[in-house]
Structures are given as C-alpha cells and as structure tokens.
Design an enzyme around this catalytic site. Structure first.
Site: not given
Length: 225
Positions: A92, A154, A183
């Site tokens: 991430d 995300k 996400k």
C-alpha cells in the site's frame, strides 16, 4: 445481510502504530490466521519476521511512503522491492499529495508505474488520502490509478484528518477502470459499516476493529478456526 465470515475475508487486519512491538504484531498475525482475513497489514520493518512466522498461511501487506507520501520515487521503489523481497504479498503506497495539488499528474502516474513494476507482480494499492482532496482531485486520481495499472485505489492512511466515507467509495466506483478494485480504510468500526462499504463497491477494508468485535463475542470465532 452478509455473513461475517465473508466480510472478514475482505479485511486487511491492520496494525500500523509507530510503537507497535513484535508481540502485538504476532497477535495480529494470529488473529488474521484464526479469522481468515484477506491479509495482515503491518509496518515494513516486521515483514520478514512476519512472513517467516505465518509460513504462507496469511498474506502479509505493508505500507510504503507512509503516511505522508512525500518520499522520493526512488525511495518508494526501493521500499517496495525490499518489502517484496522480505515476503510481502501486498503493498500500500501513498501518493505525493502536493504533486496532485500542483497538477503534476504525469509525475504521479509515472511514480505509480515504477512502484508497480517494483512489486514484481504483487498487489499494489494506491492511497490517495481522500480527506485532503477536492472532488475534482479524487476523480483525477481515479483516472491516474487506472492508467498506471495498479490493482487497487485506497481511500486513506488512517493517519490524517479523516478516514473512508461511503460517498468517496461510491465516487471511486463510478470513476475507476473496471480492473481497479477499491480499498476503504480508516474509521470502519462495525460489521454494519463494513457491509455498507462493500455494497457500494469496496473490495477490501482496512481495519482492526472487526476482528476485535469477534474476539469480544464468546464463541463468535469458533466456526472460523
């Protein structure tokens, strides 16, 4: 209503506290394996130890350029390579938010491309920190992430002024390419919240609270062992 087991399969069970010690990380790993979460998301310095500990029973996720996003591209590339070498299955990364404010779109896209290549086929999730962005900037990042080829966009780090919102997930779903998953992270505190995010298009949830709920309900995890 979704089954809790199905929701937990979408959870990146997360501990990213600066003061996290190995005993706490190990507990997150144990809980992730017990409740069959999608991954455990932990600091990069613990990735190798964690990968050795789980022995393939749980994907390890980590963060790079975190939480501010203003490391250089070269540093992020190195961080990604190191994490993958240590055993991370998912990365991430945080974008350089100042570049977005300055409309340096091509540089952001190129950075994502380089980090994605450094992941060597592992999953890359691009954190855009929605709480700091305008609607226009959020939409622009949906296009940039799509063009750069990352697997996920995300919402948040959980370390800024706000976390995921239902409105942001809905916006992302409307503007990312069909191959890009979403996400939602930050502030997801109940299974009811989680189900709402999933219904709006979130494929993955970054949270530690759902596992904590399970652990506080006697017998709730028995069927998941």
């Amino acid at each position: 209503m979704m089954d809790r087991e199905d929701i937990l399969k979408r959870v990146d069970h997360t501990l990213l506290s600066q003061a996290a010690v190995w005993a706490e990380i190990r507990q997150v790993l144990d809980d992730g394996m017990r409740y069959k979460t999608a991954s455990a998301c932990i600091p990069a310095c613990y990735v190798k130890q964690a990968a050795d500990y789980v022995q393939g029973r749980l994907p390890i996720c980590t963060v790079i350029g975190f939480p501010n996003g203003y490391s250089t591209t070269a540093v992020k590339v190195y961080e990604a390579q190191q994490a993958v070498s240590d055993g991370a299955e998912e990365i991430d990364m945080v974008i350089p938010i100042g570049y977005l404010k300055d409309r340096r779109y091509q540089e952001i896209e190129e950075e994502i491309r380089q980090v994605h290549r450094a992941c060597g086929g592992k999953i890359l999730k691009v954190i855009i920190e929605t709480c700091l962005l305008t609607q226009e900037e959020k939409v622009k990042m949906c296009g940039i992430v799509t063009q750069a080829g990352a697997e996920y966009i995300k919402t948040s780090t959980g370390f800024s002024t706000g976390g995921a919102s239902l409105e942001d997930v809905k916006l992302m779903r409307a503007h990312v390419g069909s191959h890009v998953k979403i996400k939602a992270a930050g502030g997801i505190s109940s299974f009811e919240d989680a189900e709402k995010f999933i219904q709006l298009g979130a494929d993955r949830l970054g949270t530690s609270r759902l596992v904590k709920i399970m652990k506080n309900e006697p017998g709730a995890g028995a069927a998941l062992r």
